[in-house]
Design a protein around this motif. Structure first.
Motif, PDB file in Angstrom:
ATOM      1  N   MET A   1      41.276  46.548  28.586  1.00 60.50           N
ATOM      2  CA  MET A   1      41.973  46.808  29.842  1.00 60.50           C
ATOM      3  C   MET A   1      41.940  45.583  30.768  1.00 60.50           C
ATOM      4  SD  MET A   1      40.703  49.482  32.622  1.00 60.50           S
ATOM      5  CE  MET A   1      41.787  50.850  32.660  1.00 60.50           C
ATOM      6  N   LEU A   2      40.832  44.831  30.707  1.00 66.06           N
ATOM      7  CA  LEU A   2      40.726  43.680  31.592  1.00 66.06           C
ATOM      8  C   LEU A   2      41.040  42.380  30.842  1.00 66.06           C
ATOM      9  CD1 LEU A   2      37.486  44.727  33.542  1.00 66.06           C
ATOM     10  CD2 LEU A   2      39.846  45.134  34.165  1.00 66.06           C
ATOM     11  N   GLU A   3      41.882  42.488  29.735  1.00 64.85           N
ATOM     12  CA  GLU A   3      42.141  41.321  28.867  1.00 64.85           C
ATOM     13  C   GLU A   3      42.686  40.114  29.616  1.00 64.85           C
ATOM     14  OE1 GLU A   3      44.330  44.186  28.080  1.00 64.85           O
ATOM     15  OE2 GLU A   3      42.546  45.072  27.191  1.00 64.85           O
ATOM     16  N   ASP A   4      43.633  40.348  30.557  1.00 68.88           N
ATOM     17  CA  ASP A   4      44.278  39.212  31.213  1.00 68.88           C
ATOM     18  C   ASP A   4      43.412  38.584  32.295  1.00 68.88           C
ATOM     19  OD1 ASP A   4      46.390  39.712  29.626  1.00 68.88           O
ATOM     20  OD2 ASP A   4      47.481  40.900  31.106  1.00 68.88           O
ATOM     21  N   LEU A   5      42.260  39.111  32.450  1.00 66.17           N
ATOM     22  CA  LEU A   5      41.416  38.639  33.534  1.00 66.17           C
ATOM     23  C   LEU A   5      40.323  37.753  32.982  1.00 66.17           C
ATOM     24  CD1 LEU A   5      41.197  42.067  35.277  1.00 66.17           C
ATOM     25  CD2 LEU A   5      42.810  40.235  35.705  1.00 66.17           C
ATOM     26  N   ARG A   6      39.791  36.936  33.848  1.00 63.54           N
ATOM     27  CA  ARG A   6      38.818  35.949  33.404  1.00 63.54           C
ATOM     28  C   ARG A   6      37.435  36.372  33.881  1.00 63.54           C
ATOM     29  NH1 ARG A   6      40.526  30.780  35.952  1.00 63.54           N
ATOM     30  NH2 ARG A   6      42.505  31.222  34.908  1.00 63.54           N
ATOM     31  N   LYS A   7      36.485  36.460  32.943  1.00 62.60           N
ATOM     32  CA  LYS A   7      35.112  36.743  33.349  1.00 62.60           C
ATOM     33  C   LYS A   7      34.452  35.411  33.657  1.00 62.60           C
ATOM     34  CE  LYS A   7      31.178  39.596  32.326  1.00 62.60           C
ATOM     35  NZ  LYS A   7      30.473  40.466  31.422  1.00 62.60           N
ATOM     36  N   LEU A   8      34.005  35.269  34.905  1.00 64.59           N
ATOM     37  CA  LEU A   8      33.442  33.977  35.308  1.00 64.59           C
ATOM     38  C   LEU A   8      31.975  33.859  34.907  1.00 64.59           C
ATOM     39  CD1 LEU A   8      34.953  33.743  38.902  1.00 64.59           C
ATOM     40  CD2 LEU A   8      35.826  32.673  36.833  1.00 64.59           C
ATOM     41  N   GLY A   9      31.436  34.931  34.415  1.00 61.41           N
ATOM     42  CA  GLY A   9      30.013  34.920  34.059  1.00 61.41           C
ATOM     43  C   GLY A   9      29.281  35.955  34.874  1.00 61.41           C
ATOM     44  N   GLY A  10      28.190  36.485  34.296  1.00 58.72           N
ATOM     45  CA  GLY A  10      27.417  37.519  34.991  1.00 58.72           C
ATOM     46  C   GLY A  10      28.292  38.716  35.281  1.00 58.72           C
ATOM     47  N   VAL A  11      28.427  39.052  36.549  1.00 57.96           N
ATOM     48  CA  VAL A  11      29.212  40.230  36.927  1.00 57.96           C
ATOM     49  C   VAL A  11      30.479  39.837  37.686  1.00 57.96           C
ATOM     50  CG1 VAL A  11      27.268  41.847  36.960  1.00 57.96           C
ATOM     51  CG2 VAL A  11      27.752  40.484  38.994  1.00 57.96           C
ATOM     52  N   GLU A  12      30.821  38.531  37.656  1.00 59.22           N
ATOM     53  CA  GLU A  12      31.978  38.064  38.421  1.00 59.22           C
ATOM     54  C   GLU A  12      33.221  37.946  37.550  1.00 59.22           C
ATOM     55  OE1 GLU A  12      29.451  35.048  41.113  1.00 59.22           O
ATOM     56  OE2 GLU A  12      31.619  34.685  41.107  1.00 59.22           O
ATOM     57  N   TRP A  13      34.320  38.471  38.053  1.00 54.75           N
ATOM     58  CA  TRP A  13      35.604  38.432  37.351  1.00 54.75           C
ATOM     59  C   TRP A  13      36.656  37.798  38.244  1.00 54.75           C
ATOM     60  CZ3 TRP A  13      36.547  41.156  32.579  1.00 54.75           C
ATOM     61  CH2 TRP A  13      35.448  41.890  32.117  1.00 54.75           C
ATOM     62  N   GLU A  14      37.643  37.144  37.604  1.00 49.38           N
ATOM     63  CA  GLU A  14      38.718  36.545  38.393  1.00 49.38           C
ATOM     64  C   GLU A  14      40.081  37.062  37.921  1.00 49.38           C
ATOM     65  OE1 GLU A  14      39.051  32.164  39.890  1.00 49.38           O
ATOM     66  OE2 GLU A  14      40.392  32.400  38.165  1.00 49.38           O
ATOM     67  N   ILE A  15      40.958  37.326  38.883  1.00 47.23           N
ATOM     68  CA  ILE A  15      42.361  37.623  38.563  1.00 47.23           C
ATOM     69  C   ILE A  15      43.104  36.320  38.818  1.00 47.23           C
ATOM     70  CG2 ILE A  15      44.344  39.113  39.014  1.00 47.23           C
ATOM     71  CD1 ILE A  15      42.501  41.033  40.482  1.00 47.23           C
ATOM     72  N   PRO A  16      43.568  35.631  37.787  1.00 47.87           N
ATOM     73  CA  PRO A  16      44.191  34.332  38.016  1.00 47.87           C
ATOM     74  C   PRO A  16      45.523  34.458  38.757  1.00 47.87           C
ATOM     75  CG  PRO A  16      44.326  34.948  35.703  1.00 47.87           C
ATOM     76  CD  PRO A  16      43.541  36.019  36.369  1.00 47.87           C
ATOM     77  N   ILE A  17      45.882  33.395  39.477  1.00 48.00           N
ATOM     78  CA  ILE A  17      47.187  33.342  40.138  1.00 48.00           C
ATOM     79  C   ILE A  17      48.239  33.505  39.046  1.00 48.00           C
ATOM     80  CG2 ILE A  17      48.803  31.772  41.325  1.00 48.00           C
ATOM     81  CD1 ILE A  17      46.446  30.762  42.963  1.00 48.00           C
ATOM     82  N   GLY A  18      49.241  34.322  39.287  1.00 50.21           N
ATOM     83  CA  GLY A  18      50.256  34.553  38.266  1.00 50.21           C
ATOM     84  C   GLY A  18      50.114  35.903  37.589  1.00 50.21           C
ATOM     85  N   TYR A  19      48.976  36.542  37.755  1.00 48.72           N
ATOM     86  CA  TYR A  19      48.765  37.890  37.176  1.00 48.72           C
ATOM     87  C   TYR A  19      49.862  38.817  37.674  1.00 48.72           C
ATOM     88  CZ  TYR A  19      46.344  42.337  36.194  1.00 48.72           C
ATOM     89  OH  TYR A  19      46.010  43.587  35.753  1.00 48.72           O
ATOM     90  N   THR A  20      50.196  38.638  38.955  1.00 52.72           N
ATOM     91  CA  THR A  20      51.347  39.319  39.542  1.00 52.72           C
ATOM     92  C   THR A  20      52.116  38.230  40.304  1.00 52.72           C
ATOM     93  OG1 THR A  20      51.708  41.582  40.344  1.00 52.72           O
ATOM     94  CG2 THR A  20      50.632  40.105  41.869  1.00 52.72           C
ATOM     95  N   PRO A  21      53.448  38.323  40.410  1.00 51.92           N
ATOM     96  CA  PRO A  21      54.181  37.231  41.067  1.00 51.92           C
ATOM     97  C   PRO A  21      53.763  37.023  42.523  1.00 51.92           C
ATOM     98  CG  PRO A  21      55.687  38.720  39.934  1.00 51.92           C
ATOM     99  CD  PRO A  21      54.355  39.366  39.903  1.00 51.92           C
ATOM    100  N   HIS A  22      53.875  35.799  42.966  1.00 51.66           N
ATOM    101  CA  HIS A  22      53.673  35.389  44.370  1.00 51.66           C
ATOM    102  C   HIS A  22      52.236  35.483  44.873  1.00 51.66           C
ATOM    103  CE1 HIS A  22      57.970  35.473  44.219  1.00 51.66           C
ATOM    104  NE2 HIS A  22      57.997  36.780  44.076  1.00 51.66           N
ATOM    105  N   MET A  23      51.273  35.488  43.963  1.00 52.42           N
ATOM    106  CA  MET A  23      49.873  35.471  44.431  1.00 52.42           C
ATOM    107  C   MET A  23      49.603  34.115  45.086  1.00 52.42           C
ATOM    108  SD  MET A  23      47.809  37.277  41.278  1.00 52.42           S
ATOM    109  CE  MET A  23      46.150  36.965  41.864  1.00 52.42           C
ATOM    110  N   LYS A  24      48.991  34.139  46.256  1.00 53.33           N
ATOM    111  CA  LYS A  24      48.695  32.888  46.961  1.00 53.33           C
ATOM    112  C   LYS A  24      47.298  32.392  46.661  1.00 53.33           C
ATOM    113  CE  LYS A  24      52.071  33.749  50.498  1.00 53.33           C
ATOM    114  NZ  LYS A  24      52.635  34.963  49.844  1.00 53.33           N
TER     115      LYS A  24
END
Lengths: 477, 136
Positions: A1-24
């Motif tokens: 479910m969280l495939e497109d997301l980046r696990k930064l390590g430990g318990v931190e996750w990132e939603i990269p810019i571009g996951y949805t259009p116009h993310m700043k």
């Protein structure tokens, strides 16, 4: 479910810019594997949507108790630049300044008796549930004073002590409040409810400090193992809801007026520097002040019950702290090594300022701000402290508890109020509610336990656990 | 049953169905108050209200909000709701009684009616349906 997301390590996750259009900015959230396995995908999308809003700074953030909410996810934190940023009621929530306070008593668990009598008297002293009205009916002009002065109005009218105010986030009063932007309807709704607990997940609970995990902080905050405490969880009642509803209407049209492009209508907002944005902020601040006065009045009535029943001095019942978990505020934060003032929205998230911040009461400043995370009926609550890591990673924010997992219909099917009452009683927890249906709807099994959420914020360093508290008795609407 | 409760994690979601718009409005109000009070019988108080809105969805939203407001501020429990609709205008007469904790306590407090998803549809069988989200 969280495939497109980046696990930064430990318990931190990132939603990269571009996951949805116009993310700043990117999105960032904190989840253990266990919480990630059951996270609501819609809430992650909502977080990505927040990242598209004008003037958002650094990250759109969510705490480990993230779940689907109106526009912003609950557990969401977003900071906006004062130059080109916006303010959004969806980033605050309907129950403006829903919050929690924790009060200690000089009683110890081993000599704590009359529990049933205490809960019964508290239930009578604190108006609770649908239709319950305050015994202090205010005039319109007096209510307007509450909206401007917050908890200090309550203290000046005999509800508590001056030192209580120092132990409220923001001193229990946002000075930006302006009643000109609070509708007559909101004021009418506020009059009969000032000093009432309400219903739903709001409660007044008697607890014992069961486990001290940070002795130095516990001593500074004034809490010891076995100590009897009281926790109050409620907000701005019908008044806050009305303020949110009224301004959502205006802000929906100002979104168009200022040509703000949003992926979800529920993110309706206005520039911070616009008359619509300023009007909402001033009304929200007024509702926040109402909530602080409300909790102050409830605490006062409950303190009197303790005084009458146990003969203890009123002054011996100290307010450790009062935190808001649905509010937007102007705060100074470090961005690219520069101190800048931002408008920080927290919705189902708690301010968790670390050591040396001037906003933290002087006596706690070396330790960090007390943070209070309520449990659900029958489960543990926590006292934590804010950290420098939170200042760096989350604009000084942490979680607020854990949300529902079962609808009221499912909860009522799965649990029976009378059975729950008996089960809790076997664990020596006394419950007094307006009805057995309320108990079933609010069954501990209908909520995610706070334990895992608290463990994650502790691991991420967003706040550190000081003490765990267990319930002994609770009143609910 | 003129209404059914649907699954919703945080709030109360209901689907109301009726043979006319008037009934749909009255049954929506009955649904709302049935969550707040298990027993609603008294008719000692009567109130009238008149409302206008841009469309039927907004009219239903405003009607429910107004009833909720009257109940909350004047401490009333409404048991019987009569509605007539003509063009964009609604007239309603509501009967109820003063809130009595011994009779009316113990329900779920509704704080508002969500705009979200509130859309009245008329089916081919000429029945009106709407889903309403009550904020608690």
């Amino acid at each position: 479910m969280l495939e497109d997301l980046r696990k930064l390590g430990g318990v931190e996750w990132e939603i990269p810019i571009g996951y949805t259009p116009h993310m700043k900015v990117p999105g960032k959230f904190f989840l253990s594997d266990r919480l990630a396995a059951e996270v609501d995908e819609g809430a992650i999308q909502q977080l990505a949507n927040v990242a598209t809003m004008p003037g958002i700074v650094k990250y759109a953030l969510a705490m480990p108790d993230i779940h689907w909410g109106y526009g912003f996810p609950i557990g969401g934190v977003a900071a906006f630049s004062l130059d080109n940023g916006v303010i959004s009621p969806g980033g605050v929530g309907f129950d403006i300044n829903c919050g929690v306070r924790l009060v200690t008593t000089p009683l110890r668990e081993e000599d704590f008796d009359n529990r049933r009598e205490l809960i019964e008297r508290l239930f009578r002293a604190v108006p609770t549930g649908v239709g319950a009205r305050t015994s202090h009916k205010l005039s319109i002009s007096e209510l307007e004073k509450v909206l401007i002065e917050g908890a200090s109005w309550a203290v000046e009218h005999g509800y508590g002590m001056r030192e209580d105010l120092v132990h409220c986030e923001q001193g229990g009063r946002m000075e930006e409040a302006d009643t000109a932007h609070v509708s007559e309807k909101a004021i009418q709704r506020g009059i009969p409810q000032c000093g009432t607990l309400g219903s739903g997940n709001h409660f007044l609970e008697i607890q014992a400090a069961r486990e001290i995990l940070d002795a130095e902080a516990a001593e500074t905050f004034g809490i010891a193992e076995g100590q009897i405490c009281m926790m109050i969880h409620c907000g701005s009642r019908g008044l806050g809801h009305q303020v949110c509803t009224d301004h959502l209407k205006t802000l929906e049209s100002s979104t168009k007026k200022y040509q703000i492009d949003l992926p979800d209508r529920q993110l309706a907002c206005a520039p911070l520097q616009s008359k619509e944005g300023e009007a909402y902020f001033a009304a929200m601040a007024a509702a926040a002040n109402y909530a602080w006065a409300n909790r102050q009045m409830i605490m006062h009535n409950a303190r009197n019950v303790f005084t009458e029943l146990y003969g203890i001095d009123y002054e011996e019942m100290k307010l450790i702290y009062d935190v808001a978990h649905n509010v937007a505020k102007f705060e100074e934060h470090l961005v690219d090594e520069k101190r800048v003032e931002l408008c920080v929205h927290r919705k189902g998230a708690t301010r968790a300022f670390g050591p040396d911040r001037p906003e933290v009461p002087r006596e706690f400043r070396a330790i960090g701000q007390p943070v209070i995370i309520p449990g659900s009926m029958g489960t543990s609550s926590y006292l934590l402290k804010g950290t420098r890591t939170a200042m760096e990673k989350s604009f000084g924010s942490t979680c607020h508890g854990a949300g529902r997992v079962l609808s009221r219909t499912k909860a009522k099917k799965q649990f029976k109020g009378a059975t729950l009452k008996k089960e809790l009683s076997e664990k020596h927890i006394v419950i007094r509610a307006a009805s057995n249906a309320v108990i079933a709807e609010e069954a501990p099994g209908a909520y995610k336990p706070s334990d895992e959420v608290v463990r994650v914020v502790d691991e991420a360093g967003l706040s550190r656990v000081v003490a765990r508290l267990e319930p002994l008795g609770v009143i609910k609407g | 049953m003129p209404f059914t409760e649907l699954e919703h994690t945080a709030d109360i979601l209901v689907r109301v169905s009726a043979s006319s718009l008037e009934h749909l409005f009255a049954e929506s109000a009955n649904a709302m108050f049935s969550f707040m009070h298990e027993q609603r019988e008294g008719r000692s108080v009567m109130r009238k209200l008149s409302l206008e809105a841009a469309d039927m969805d907004a009219l239903l939203h405003d009607f429910l909000s107004e009833l909720l407001f009257m109940a909350e501020v004047d401490n009333l429990v409404f048991s019987d709701i009569e509605v007539s609709i003509s063009g964009p205008t609604l007239q309603a007469t509501v009967y109820g009684e003063l809130f009595d904790p011994d009779v009316h306590a113990g329900g779920t407090e509704i704080k508002g009616i969500s705009y979200y998803g509130l859309h009245i549809r008329e089916d081919q069988d000429h029945r009106y349906r709407v889903e309403i989200l009550f904020d608690v």
